[in-house]
Design a protein around this motif. Sequence first.
Motif, short mmCIF file in Angstrom:
data_model
loop_
_atom_site.label_atom_id
_atom_site.label_comp_id
_atom_site.label_asym_id
_atom_site.label_seq_id
_atom_site.Cartn_x
_atom_site.Cartn_y
_atom_site.Cartn_z
N GLU A 126 55.72 17.03 11.98
CA GLU A 126 54.85 17.73 11.64
C GLU A 126 54.28 17.08 10.25
O GLU A 126 53.22 17.16 9.74
CB GLU A 126 55.35 19.07 11.28
N SER A 127 55.11 16.49 9.56
CA SER A 127 54.88 15.70 8.11
C SER A 127 54.03 14.58 8.33
O SER A 127 53.40 14.05 7.45
CB SER A 127 56.04 15.28 7.41
N PHE A 128 53.67 14.08 9.76
CA PHE A 128 53.16 12.83 9.77
C PHE A 128 51.40 13.23 10.27
O PHE A 128 50.62 12.54 9.57
CB PHE A 128 53.65 12.05 10.84
N ALA A 158 54.79 3.75 7.66
CA ALA A 158 54.18 3.72 6.17
C ALA A 158 52.59 4.32 6.01
O ALA A 158 52.05 4.51 4.93
CB ALA A 158 54.21 2.50 5.40
N SER A 159 52.03 4.21 7.26
CA SER A 159 50.44 4.84 7.34
C SER A 159 50.49 6.27 7.17
O SER A 159 49.38 6.76 6.75
CB SER A 159 49.97 4.31 8.71
N GLY A 160 51.48 7.04 7.47
CA GLY A 160 51.50 8.43 7.30
C GLY A 160 51.89 8.87 5.74
O GLY A 160 52.26 8.30 5.13
N PRO A 161 51.54 10.29 5.64
CA PRO A 161 51.08 11.29 6.62
C PRO A 161 49.47 11.02 6.69
O PRO A 161 48.89 10.53 5.56
CB PRO A 161 51.34 12.63 5.97
N LEU A 162 48.85 11.36 7.78
CA LEU A 162 47.52 11.24 7.96
C LEU A 162 46.64 12.37 7.43
O LEU A 162 46.76 13.62 7.82
CB LEU A 162 47.28 11.30 9.62
N ARG A 163 46.06 12.40 6.27
CA ARG A 163 45.53 13.45 5.46
C ARG A 163 44.24 13.40 5.65
O ARG A 163 43.56 14.86 5.40
CB ARG A 163 46.05 13.28 3.99
N THR A 164 43.28 12.51 6.05
CA THR A 164 41.91 12.58 5.93
C THR A 164 41.49 12.33 7.35
O THR A 164 42.06 12.02 8.19
CB THR A 164 41.26 11.60 4.96
N ALA A 165 40.34 12.79 7.47
CA ALA A 165 39.43 12.41 9.09
C ALA A 165 39.49 11.14 9.28
O ALA A 165 39.80 10.66 10.51
CB ALA A 165 38.13 13.24 8.97
N ASN A 166 39.17 10.04 8.28
CA ASN A 166 39.02 8.78 8.49
C ASN A 166 40.56 8.26 8.90
O ASN A 166 40.51 7.42 9.95
CB ASN A 166 38.48 8.03 7.24
N GLU A 167 41.47 8.67 8.40
CA GLU A 167 42.84 8.10 8.71
C GLU A 167 43.08 8.39 9.92
O GLU A 167 43.93 7.73 10.79
CB GLU A 167 43.67 8.89 7.63
N GLU A 168 42.81 9.66 10.51
CA GLU A 168 43.07 10.14 11.64
C GLU A 168 42.23 9.38 12.72
O GLU A 168 42.74 9.01 13.86
CB GLU A 168 42.84 11.53 11.96
N VAL A 169 40.97 8.99 12.42
CA VAL A 169 40.13 8.21 13.30
C VAL A 169 40.68 7.04 13.74
O VAL A 169 40.78 6.28 14.70
CB VAL A 169 38.67 8.47 13.09
N ASP A 170 41.22 6.46 12.39
CA ASP A 170 41.68 4.94 12.64
C ASP A 170 43.04 4.99 13.25
O ASP A 170 43.06 4.21 14.29
CB ASP A 170 41.86 4.59 11.25
N PHE A 171 43.93 5.96 12.95
CA PHE A 171 45.27 5.78 13.81
C PHE A 171 44.80 6.21 15.50
O PHE A 171 45.39 5.72 16.15
CB PHE A 171 46.12 6.98 13.26
N GLN A 218 55.37 2.85 19.85
CA GLN A 218 55.81 2.73 18.47
C GLN A 218 54.45 3.75 17.62
O GLN A 218 54.87 4.42 16.77
CB GLN A 218 55.59 1.36 17.94
N LEU A 219 53.41 3.82 18.17
CA LEU A 219 52.25 4.41 17.61
C LEU A 219 52.45 6.03 17.88
O LEU A 219 51.99 6.71 17.10
CB LEU A 219 50.88 3.98 17.99
N LEU A 220 52.94 6.19 18.85
CA LEU A 220 52.96 7.62 19.68
C LEU A 220 54.09 8.32 18.81
O LEU A 220 53.99 9.52 18.46
CB LEU A 220 53.03 7.70 20.98
N ARG A 221 55.28 7.54 18.62
CA ARG A 221 56.41 8.45 18.24
C ARG A 221 56.08 9.14 16.84
O ARG A 221 56.67 10.43 16.73
CB ARG A 221 57.43 7.48 18.14
N PRO A 222 55.45 8.61 15.52
CA PRO A 222 55.41 9.54 14.51
C PRO A 222 54.50 10.79 14.85
O PRO A 222 54.75 11.58 14.06
CB PRO A 222 54.71 8.39 13.62
N LEU A 223 53.63 10.92 15.80
CA LEU A 223 52.86 12.07 16.14
C LEU A 223 53.92 13.24 16.22
O LEU A 223 53.62 14.49 16.35
CB LEU A 223 51.92 11.80 17.08
N ALA A 224 55.24 13.10 16.62
CA ALA A 224 56.14 14.22 16.82
C ALA A 224 56.54 14.91 15.34
O ALA A 224 56.84 15.97 15.55
CB ALA A 224 57.26 13.47 17.36
#
Length: 211
Positions: A118-120, A79-92, A110-116
Amino acid sequence: MEEGRAPLLKLALHDVTAAFLVLRLLPPRTWWQLRALSAEWRQLLDDHAESCTDRSTRSQMFGEMGRGCFGLVKLLVEASGPLRTANEEVDFAGCIYRAVHYGSVGPLQQLLRPLAAESFARRTFAVAVIREALVQAAVAGDAATCRAVLQEYGPNSAAALSRRLGTDDALTALKAASDWHLMSPGEVSEPRRQAVDEVDCGSVYQVMLSG
């Protein structure tokens, strides 16, 4: 109008559902901070058995949670994605590095898997975070965490080719661990260093053999 609203206001919301609706509004780093508070929070957030060690504990807040893990982290991550801003990326990214720091393999995976996807997250961000996670795990002498990262995104993993780590990344992690050992000798025991070498070098050798 007020009479029509009354039954809805009196509905008893399931504890886990209520927790999800509240937690999804908070940044990822908060999930980890809550997870560290007690066994009850770990049972609520994790979905792997080793985190649910205190099954006899009961909490008024979480009701019957002591029966097992609910695994909200997986749902929260999605539910936390997609990561659209720099702040969201830093938090994640910070949440991933915290999992590496504490050697919590289950939450890390669990945290690594969504990084696979493109939409996340952006590919450059995803690869940089995965690469740094491997380096941090190697420097800490945490072979289990190195193995978890490589299983998800190593050269022989099922991840998309554009998001996999290469043999150079494994060698870079080993060099970082070696450099840290020279600067801080004895901080990581020799058996732990050897275990990391076996995991990372094994990944390199597998690629060489398959090639």
